[in-house]
Write an enzyme that holds these catalytic residues in place. Structure first.
Site, PDB file in Angstrom:
ATOM      1  CE  LYS A 114      -4.496  -1.480   1.625  1.00 56.84           C
ATOM      2  NZ  LYS A 114      -5.622  -1.244   2.530  1.00 56.84           N
ATOM      3  CE  LYS A 196      -8.019 -11.475  -2.035  1.00 57.84           C
ATOM      4  NZ  LYS A 196      -8.117 -11.505  -0.576  1.00 57.84           N
ATOM      5  CE  LYS A 199     -11.865  -1.932  -2.923  1.00 58.68           C
ATOM      6  NZ  LYS A 199     -11.307  -2.881  -1.965  1.00 58.68           N
TER       7      LYS A 199
END
Ligand code: TRP
Length: 332
Positions: A114, A196, A199
């Site tokens: 992140k 995976k 979104k």
């Protein structure tokens, strides 16, 4: 009396829920309500480690709650709450920050990812987030924490914190265990079956509230391969796209891989992909309709999160009081 084991998990309301969240997590949670004492929360405090649009965060938090209920999490049987409604999360979060090492936090892969993605906003919260997550967990003394593979490292860190804290103060926290769903429930992206479903890759992601036509379009565009000899065959190494579609089809229909292979024997992807799409659409239809109905009933939603907060804060407060006493704070 035989006490039920406790289970707890959270999802960040930072985006729309999708098929991966449902098949990999929420659907299994709903099935556990009888066996376990379950807590599920909207981790809204975690979302502000990256910038959010306030109105969107508020809307998504309530949407997520409505969708949890529509997916089968009965608020009578599960404690459903909003993290920021329970001040003990922030309070215990601070304490646990002081029992979490800089080196440990530096090793968290989610922080590394992140902070690489949001270089302009590498804030303290992003760095210490795992201590807040440890507080989320430990306040409720759960036996099991169902999480995806990506959160396993945070649960391991929580276990280290328990060991450290209990080592100093005695048995304050119960040692939680990560509860990773079996690989079969892991849903990969339709356009990138090696990662995976997420979104952040919307073209390969099926959202719970998505319109049927749009869902079907995504399945028709799902990545497969050029195998024309024996296309619908379970081989996750060599045919990851097909294996993912078979996984999804199996999860929504209950059919085994053998049954699916037999069903589509001699047929190409032109038949298989829309069949998976249709099965998913039929699974999501009642969820979408129910979530829409619940979301329109603001008074009901409010009654659910208020009752949830009341139940959650009772347990959270008990744990926090114990912790405050142990570390030497004067009782209020
Ligand atoms: N960190 C989790 C995620 O990003 C969400 C979360 C926050 C969580 N607190 C938790 C999950 C406690 C399980 C238990 O997905």
């Amino acid at each position: 009396m035989d006490e039920k084991k406790v289970m707890l998990s959270g999802i960040q309301p930072s985006g729309e829920l999708h098929l991966g969240n449902y098949l990999g997590a929420i659907k299994n949670w709903a099935a556990r309500a009888e066996e376990f004492d379950c807590y599920y929360f909207m981790a809204d405090m975690h979302t502000i480690t990256v910038r959010q649009t306030p109105a969107d965060l508020r809307r998504r938090t309530l949407e997520q709650l409505a969708q949890y209920i529509a997916c089968g999490l009965d608020p009578e049987q599960n404690t459903l709450f909003i993290q920021s409604h329970i001040p003990q999360h922030a309070e215990l979060g601070w304490v646990l920050n002081c029992y979490t090492m800089f080196g440990e936090l530096s090793r968290m892969t989610q922080f590394k990812d992140k902070s690489a993605k949001h270089k302009d906003n590498i804030n303290g919260g992003l760095f210490t987030y795992p201590a807040l997550m440890a507080a989320d967990i430990l306040l409720y003394q759960p036996d099991f924490v169902p999480v995806g593979e990506d959160q396993k490292q945070h649960v391991e860190l929580t276990r280290n914190i328990v060991q450290r804290f209990n080592g100093i103060y005695g048995d304050v926290f119960k040692m939680p265990e990560p509860y990773i769903p079996k690989a079969g429930a892991r849903v990969m992206g339709l356009t990138s079956p090696d990662s995976k479903m997420s979104k952040s890759t919307p073209e390969g992601c099926v959202f719970l509230m998505e319109a049927p036509e749009s869902i079907q379009k995504k399945f028709k565009r799902a990545v497969t391969d050029s195998d024309t000899v024996d296309p619908v065959r379970y081989d996750p190494i060599n045919k990851p796209g097909v294996a993912n579609l078979m996984n999804i089809y199996s999860a929504v229909t209950g059919k085994s891989f053998h049954e699916i292979e037999a069903e589509f024997a001699g047929q190409g992807y032109g038949r298989f992909k829309p069949a998976v799409g249709d099965a998913v659409i039929e699974t999501l239809r009642p969820i979408r309709e129910e979530a829409t109905r619940i979301l329109a009933d603001k008074a009901y939603l409010e009654s659910v999160y208020k009752a949830g907060a009341e139940k959650a804060s009772y347990t959270a407060n008990k744990t926090l009081r114990k912790v405050y006493k142990k570390v030497g704070f004067v009782p209020r």
